[in-house]
Design a protein around this motif. Sequence first.
Motif, short mmCIF file in Angstrom:
data_model
loop_
_atom_site.label_atom_id
_atom_site.label_comp_id
_atom_site.label_asym_id
_atom_site.label_seq_id
_atom_site.Cartn_x
_atom_site.Cartn_y
_atom_site.Cartn_z
N UNK A 103 48.39 69.83 -19.89
CA UNK A 103 49.02 71.04 -19.34
C UNK A 103 49.17 70.96 -17.82
N UNK A 104 48.47 70.03 -17.19
CA UNK A 104 48.53 69.86 -15.74
C UNK A 104 48.47 68.38 -15.41
N UNK A 105 49.15 67.94 -14.34
CA UNK A 105 49.19 66.50 -14.01
C UNK A 105 47.88 65.96 -13.43
N UNK A 106 47.06 66.84 -12.85
CA UNK A 106 45.79 66.41 -12.25
C UNK A 106 44.71 67.46 -12.58
N UNK A 107 43.46 67.09 -12.38
CA UNK A 107 42.38 68.07 -12.60
C UNK A 107 42.44 69.20 -11.58
N UNK A 108 42.88 68.89 -10.36
CA UNK A 108 42.99 69.93 -9.33
C UNK A 108 44.05 70.95 -9.74
N UNK A 109 45.17 70.48 -10.29
CA UNK A 109 46.23 71.38 -10.75
C UNK A 109 45.74 72.20 -11.95
N UNK A 110 44.94 71.57 -12.82
CA UNK A 110 44.38 72.27 -13.98
C UNK A 110 43.43 73.37 -13.52
N UNK A 111 42.63 73.06 -12.50
CA UNK A 111 41.68 74.05 -11.96
C UNK A 111 42.44 75.26 -11.42
N UNK A 112 43.58 74.99 -10.78
CA UNK A 112 44.40 76.07 -10.23
C UNK A 112 45.00 76.93 -11.34
N UNK A 113 45.47 76.29 -12.42
CA UNK A 113 46.02 77.05 -13.55
C UNK A 113 44.97 77.99 -14.14
N UNK A 151 53.86 73.49 -15.96
CA UNK A 151 53.29 73.16 -17.27
C UNK A 151 54.29 72.35 -18.10
N UNK A 152 55.55 72.78 -18.08
CA UNK A 152 56.60 72.08 -18.83
C UNK A 152 56.76 70.64 -18.33
N UNK A 153 56.73 70.46 -17.01
CA UNK A 153 56.87 69.12 -16.43
C UNK A 153 55.70 68.22 -16.82
N UNK A 154 54.48 68.78 -16.80
CA UNK A 154 53.29 68.01 -17.14
C UNK A 154 53.31 67.58 -18.61
N UNK A 155 53.78 68.47 -19.48
CA UNK A 155 53.78 68.19 -20.92
C UNK A 155 54.91 67.26 -21.35
#
Length: 201
Positions: A103-113, A151-155
């Motif tokens: 759902x996110x390209x990095x763990x940092x981006x996932x943390x932000x989501x 999210x769409x871009x990551x998936x």
Amino acid sequence: MARYTGPKTRISRKFGEPIFGPDKTLSKKNYPPGQHGNNRHKKTSEYGIQLREKQKAKYTYGVLERQFRLLFEKAQRAKGITGEILLQLLETRLDNVVYRLGMAPTRAAARQLVSHRHITVDGSVVNIPSYQVKAGQVIGVREKDKSMAVIADALNGYNHSKYPWMEWDKSSLSGKFLHQPERADIPESIKEQLIVELYSK
């Protein structure tokens, strides 16, 4: 809470691995950063090697020192191999699960989501990145956020079969956490036994 926000390539070069994800600069400069990065022959002590492994794990999963220590103590109290349990606890953090589900390209981006309330667990919004996901729980995107470009871009084109402990449902943009990952299935090149030795001193 304070997180590392400095140059990610510098940290990746320090460890010689792309711990924050694919890094073009690392492939060109695969030696430590700094003025003498290419000419260092100093022997690292046993303590230095153990400390380096702990730092690598902290940077990889984006966990602060105190959080990491608490996770280690929790792993120590559990039955089983402490190092493996520590990695399993890191893997079951909600931000890491969101990242693993693509759902996110990095763990940092996932943390932000997660922090921005875009992620649900069993249908309820959870905004705590360190939330420990349990077997059987379903992690999804909040209904009104399903069209978010990030999210769409990551998936797009993401391979969901990489991690056998999770199951992806494309129609609902959600993933089920099936069970704790086996150590052999966790792709991170972390020597967890060195971390156990460091904390056991």
